[in-house]
Write a protein that holds these residues in place. Structure first.
Motif, PDB file in Angstrom:
ATOM      1  N   LEU A 116      33.457 -24.106 -15.839  1.00  0.00           N
ATOM      2  CA  LEU A 116      33.260 -23.673 -17.225  1.00  0.00           C
ATOM      3  C   LEU A 116      34.015 -22.386 -17.509  1.00  0.00           C
ATOM      4  O   LEU A 116      34.522 -21.727 -16.599  1.00  0.00           O
ATOM      5  N   ALA A 117      34.069 -22.032 -18.782  1.00  0.00           N
ATOM      6  CA  ALA A 117      34.748 -20.807 -19.209  1.00  0.00           C
ATOM      7  C   ALA A 117      34.104 -20.306 -20.497  1.00  0.00           C
ATOM      8  O   ALA A 117      33.433 -21.054 -21.206  1.00  0.00           O
ATOM      9  N   THR A 118      34.355 -19.034 -20.780  1.00  0.00           N
ATOM     10  CA  THR A 118      33.950 -18.428 -22.046  1.00  0.00           C
ATOM     11  C   THR A 118      35.205 -18.009 -22.782  1.00  0.00           C
ATOM     12  O   THR A 118      36.065 -17.329 -22.215  1.00  0.00           O
ATOM     13  N   VAL A 119      35.318 -18.423 -24.029  1.00  0.00           N
ATOM     14  CA  VAL A 119      36.403 -17.974 -24.892  1.00  0.00           C
ATOM     15  C   VAL A 119      35.858 -16.802 -25.697  1.00  0.00           C
ATOM     16  O   VAL A 119      34.805 -16.910 -26.328  1.00  0.00           O
ATOM     17  N   THR A 120      36.574 -15.688 -25.652  1.00  0.00           N
ATOM     18  CA  THR A 120      36.161 -14.504 -26.405  1.00  0.00           C
ATOM     19  C   THR A 120      37.200 -14.224 -27.477  1.00  0.00           C
ATOM     20  O   THR A 120      38.389 -14.027 -27.173  1.00  0.00           O
ATOM     21  N   VAL A 121      36.749 -14.225 -28.721  1.00  0.00           N
ATOM     22  CA  VAL A 121      37.617 -13.966 -29.864  1.00  0.00           C
ATOM     23  C   VAL A 121      37.328 -12.542 -30.328  1.00  0.00           C
ATOM     24  O   VAL A 121      36.240 -12.249 -30.817  1.00  0.00           O
ATOM     25  N   THR A 122      38.299 -11.653 -30.127  1.00  0.00           N
ATOM     26  CA  THR A 122      38.151 -10.268 -30.557  1.00  0.00           C
ATOM     27  C   THR A 122      38.692 -10.158 -31.972  1.00  0.00           C
ATOM     28  O   THR A 122      39.787 -10.646 -32.266  1.00  0.00           O
ATOM     29  N   THR A 123      37.880  -9.527 -32.821  1.00  0.00           N
ATOM     30  CA  THR A 123      38.252  -9.413 -34.228  1.00  0.00           C
ATOM     31  C   THR A 123      38.268  -7.955 -34.655  1.00  0.00           C
ATOM     32  O   THR A 123      37.769  -7.090 -33.956  1.00  0.00           O
ATOM     33  N   ALA A 124      38.818  -7.737 -35.817  1.00  0.00           N
ATOM     34  CA  ALA A 124      38.804  -6.420 -36.437  1.00  0.00           C
ATOM     35  C   ALA A 124      37.470  -6.279 -37.166  1.00  0.00           C
ATOM     36  O   ALA A 124      37.404  -6.262 -38.380  1.00  0.00           O
ATOM     37  N   SER A 125      36.394  -6.196 -36.390  1.00  0.00           N
ATOM     38  CA  SER A 125      35.053  -6.136 -36.965  1.00  0.00           C
ATOM     39  C   SER A 125      34.188  -5.198 -36.135  1.00  0.00           C
ATOM     40  O   SER A 125      34.279  -5.176 -34.910  1.00  0.00           O
ATOM     41  N   SER A 126      33.340  -4.452 -36.797  1.00  0.00           N
ATOM     42  CA  SER A 126      32.421  -3.576 -36.077  1.00  0.00           C
ATOM     43  C   SER A 126      31.334  -4.371 -35.364  1.00  0.00           C
ATOM     44  O   SER A 126      30.646  -3.836 -34.504  1.00  0.00           O
ATOM     45  N   ALA A 127      31.190  -5.645 -35.690  1.00  0.00           N
ATOM     46  CA  ALA A 127      30.187  -6.485 -35.032  1.00  0.00           C
ATOM     47  C   ALA A 127      30.607  -6.882 -33.626  1.00  0.00           C
ATOM     48  O   ALA A 127      29.808  -7.402 -32.859  1.00  0.00           O
ATOM     49  N   GLY A 128      31.844  -6.644 -33.277  1.00  0.00           N
ATOM     50  CA  GLY A 128      32.319  -6.932 -31.922  1.00  0.00           C
ATOM     51  C   GLY A 128      32.917  -8.317 -31.793  1.00  0.00           C
ATOM     52  O   GLY A 128      33.081  -9.064 -32.759  1.00  0.00           O
ATOM     53  N   ALA A 129      33.223  -8.639 -30.539  1.00  0.00           N
ATOM     54  CA  ALA A 129      33.873  -9.908 -30.224  1.00  0.00           C
ATOM     55  C   ALA A 129      32.923 -11.075 -30.451  1.00  0.00           C
ATOM     56  O   ALA A 129      31.698 -10.919 -30.445  1.00  0.00           O
ATOM     57  N   VAL A 130      33.505 -12.257 -30.604  1.00  0.00           N
ATOM     58  CA  VAL A 130      32.747 -13.495 -30.779  1.00  0.00           C
ATOM     59  C   VAL A 130      32.948 -14.341 -29.521  1.00  0.00           C
ATOM     60  O   VAL A 130      34.022 -14.904 -29.321  1.00  0.00           O
ATOM     61  N   PRO A 131      31.910 -14.410 -28.656  1.00  0.00           N
ATOM     62  CA  PRO A 131      32.053 -15.229 -27.452  1.00  0.00           C
ATOM     63  C   PRO A 131      31.639 -16.675 -27.714  1.00  0.00           C
ATOM     64  O   PRO A 131      30.709 -16.939 -28.479  1.00  0.00           O
ATOM     65  N   ILE A 132      32.344 -17.600 -27.081  1.00  0.00           N
ATOM     66  CA  ILE A 132      31.976 -19.015 -27.101  1.00  0.00           C
ATOM     67  C   ILE A 132      31.794 -19.397 -25.636  1.00  0.00           C
ATOM     68  O   ILE A 132      32.763 -19.623 -24.914  1.00  0.00           O
ATOM     69  N   ALA A 133      30.543 -19.436 -25.194  1.00  0.00           N
ATOM     70  CA  ALA A 133      30.233 -19.600 -23.770  1.00  0.00           C
ATOM     71  C   ALA A 133      29.967 -21.062 -23.410  1.00  0.00           C
ATOM     72  O   ALA A 133      29.607 -21.876 -24.252  1.00  0.00           O
ATOM     73  N   GLY A 134      30.151 -21.343 -22.125  1.00  0.00           N
ATOM     74  CA  GLY A 134      29.775 -22.649 -21.585  1.00  0.00           C
ATOM     75  C   GLY A 134      30.716 -23.786 -21.927  1.00  0.00           C
ATOM     76  O   GLY A 134      30.295 -24.933 -22.010  1.00  0.00           O
ATOM     77  N   LEU A 135      32.001 -23.474 -22.085  1.00  0.00           N
ATOM     78  CA  LEU A 135      32.960 -24.525 -22.425  1.00  0.00           C
ATOM     79  C   LEU A 135      33.603 -25.083 -21.160  1.00  0.00           C
ATOM     80  O   LEU A 135      33.897 -24.337 -20.220  1.00  0.00           O
ATOM     81  N   ASP A 136      33.847 -26.382 -21.159  1.00  0.00           N
ATOM     82  CA  ASP A 136      34.641 -27.004 -20.112  1.00  0.00           C
ATOM     83  C   ASP A 136      36.009 -26.323 -20.131  1.00  0.00           C
ATOM     84  O   ASP A 136      36.545 -26.021 -21.205  1.00  0.00           O
ATOM     85  N   LEU A 137      36.580 -26.044 -18.966  1.00  0.00           N
ATOM     86  CA  LEU A 137      37.837 -25.286 -18.910  1.00  0.00           C
ATOM     87  C   LEU A 137      38.947 -25.894 -19.774  1.00  0.00           C
ATOM     88  O   LEU A 137      39.573 -25.160 -20.546  1.00  0.00           O
ATOM     89  N   PRO A 138      39.233 -27.209 -19.699  1.00  0.00           N
ATOM     90  CA  PRO A 138      40.274 -27.753 -20.587  1.00  0.00           C
ATOM     91  C   PRO A 138      39.950 -27.575 -22.074  1.00  0.00           C
ATOM     92  O   PRO A 138      40.850 -27.335 -22.889  1.00  0.00           O
ATOM     93  N   VAL A 139      38.690 -27.671 -22.451  1.00  0.00           N
ATOM     94  CA  VAL A 139      38.296 -27.451 -23.851  1.00  0.00           C
ATOM     95  C   VAL A 139      38.547 -25.994 -24.229  1.00  0.00           C
ATOM     96  O   VAL A 139      39.055 -25.703 -25.324  1.00  0.00           O
ATOM     97  N   ALA A 140      38.217 -25.071 -23.332  1.00  0.00           N
ATOM     98  CA  ALA A 140      38.459 -23.652 -23.594  1.00  0.00           C
ATOM     99  C   ALA A 140      39.948 -23.382 -23.756  1.00  0.00           C
ATOM    100  O   ALA A 140      40.360 -22.660 -24.675  1.00  0.00           O
ATOM    101  N   GLU A 141      40.751 -23.958 -22.876  1.00  0.00           N
ATOM    102  CA  GLU A 141      42.202 -23.763 -22.969  1.00  0.00           C
ATOM    103  C   GLU A 141      42.754 -24.334 -24.267  1.00  0.00           C
ATOM    104  O   GLU A 141      43.614 -23.726 -24.917  1.00  0.00           O
ATOM    105  N   ASP A 142      42.265 -25.500 -24.684  1.00  0.00           N
ATOM    106  CA  ASP A 142      42.683 -26.091 -25.961  1.00  0.00           C
ATOM    107  C   ASP A 142      42.261 -25.209 -27.138  1.00  0.00           C
ATOM    108  O   ASP A 142      43.013 -25.048 -28.100  1.00  0.00           O
ATOM    109  N   ALA A 143      41.042 -24.652 -27.070  1.00  0.00           N
ATOM    110  CA  ALA A 143      40.553 -23.782 -28.142  1.00  0.00           C
ATOM    111  C   ALA A 143      41.424 -22.543 -28.268  1.00  0.00           C
ATOM    112  O   ALA A 143      41.779 -22.133 -29.383  1.00  0.00           O
TER     113      ALA A 143
END
Length: 159
Positions: A116-143
């Motif tokens: 599995l993998a976690t995709v972390t999307v860092t944004t220009a926001s004070s709320a911080g990064a947006v993690p997407i946890a528990g993804l199958d590695l190929p799905v994470a790479e595609d995302a």
């Protein structure tokens, strides 16, 4: 009202989260075992504490991963990244593509063990990064590839 994101994490995320919970209980269990070995004068109290400890461990390991899995959702569209996470408290996030700064894949030892993998999307926001946890590695790479393509079309400064 915000629509629910369409995708769940990989079903193996439940095993990952359960394993993390089991590992988090190791120190209390070791502490309890040391108490039992070193203090033989309180067997009644130790039996009660041991029973409560076992009930808590079984309840958290059995319930929390399933509950988290039933709540966690994610979706990437041409406009935004949508997530919903949590179990006791739930958080829904929308990160507009124009605010995306970086997209990363993170894989700790347990993630790698479960594929599995976690995709972390860092944004220009004070709320911080947006993690997407528990993804199958190929799905994470595609995302990550998809987000990179979409963000390239929105050549803003992400501020």
């Amino acid at each position: 009202m915000l629509a629910d994101p369409a995708w769940r994490p990989d079903s193996r995320a439940q095993l990952l989260w359960g394993t993390e919970l089991v590992l988090s209980w190791l120190l209390p269990v070791i502490g309890f075992a040391v108490w039992v070995v070193l203090d033989d004068g309180r067997r009644g109290l130790q039996a009660v504490v041991g029973t409560v400890l076992v009930i808590l461990i079984v309840a958290t390991v059995a319930v929390i991963p399933m509950w988290r899995y039933s709540v966690h959702r994610w979706e990437i569209t041409d406009e935004a990244v949508y997530t919903r996470v949590g179990w006791l408290t739930q958080e829904s996030r929308v990160a507009p593509i124009s605010r995306v700064q970086t997209v990363d894949i993170e894989r700790g030892p347990l993630d790698r063990a479960f594929g599995l993998a976690t995709v972390t999307v860092t944004t220009a926001s004070s709320a911080g990064a947006v993690p997407i946890a528990g993804l199958d590695l190929p799905v994470a790479e595609d995302a990550v590839a998809r987000l990179t393509r979409i963000a390239a079309l929105h050549r803003g400064d992400a501020t």
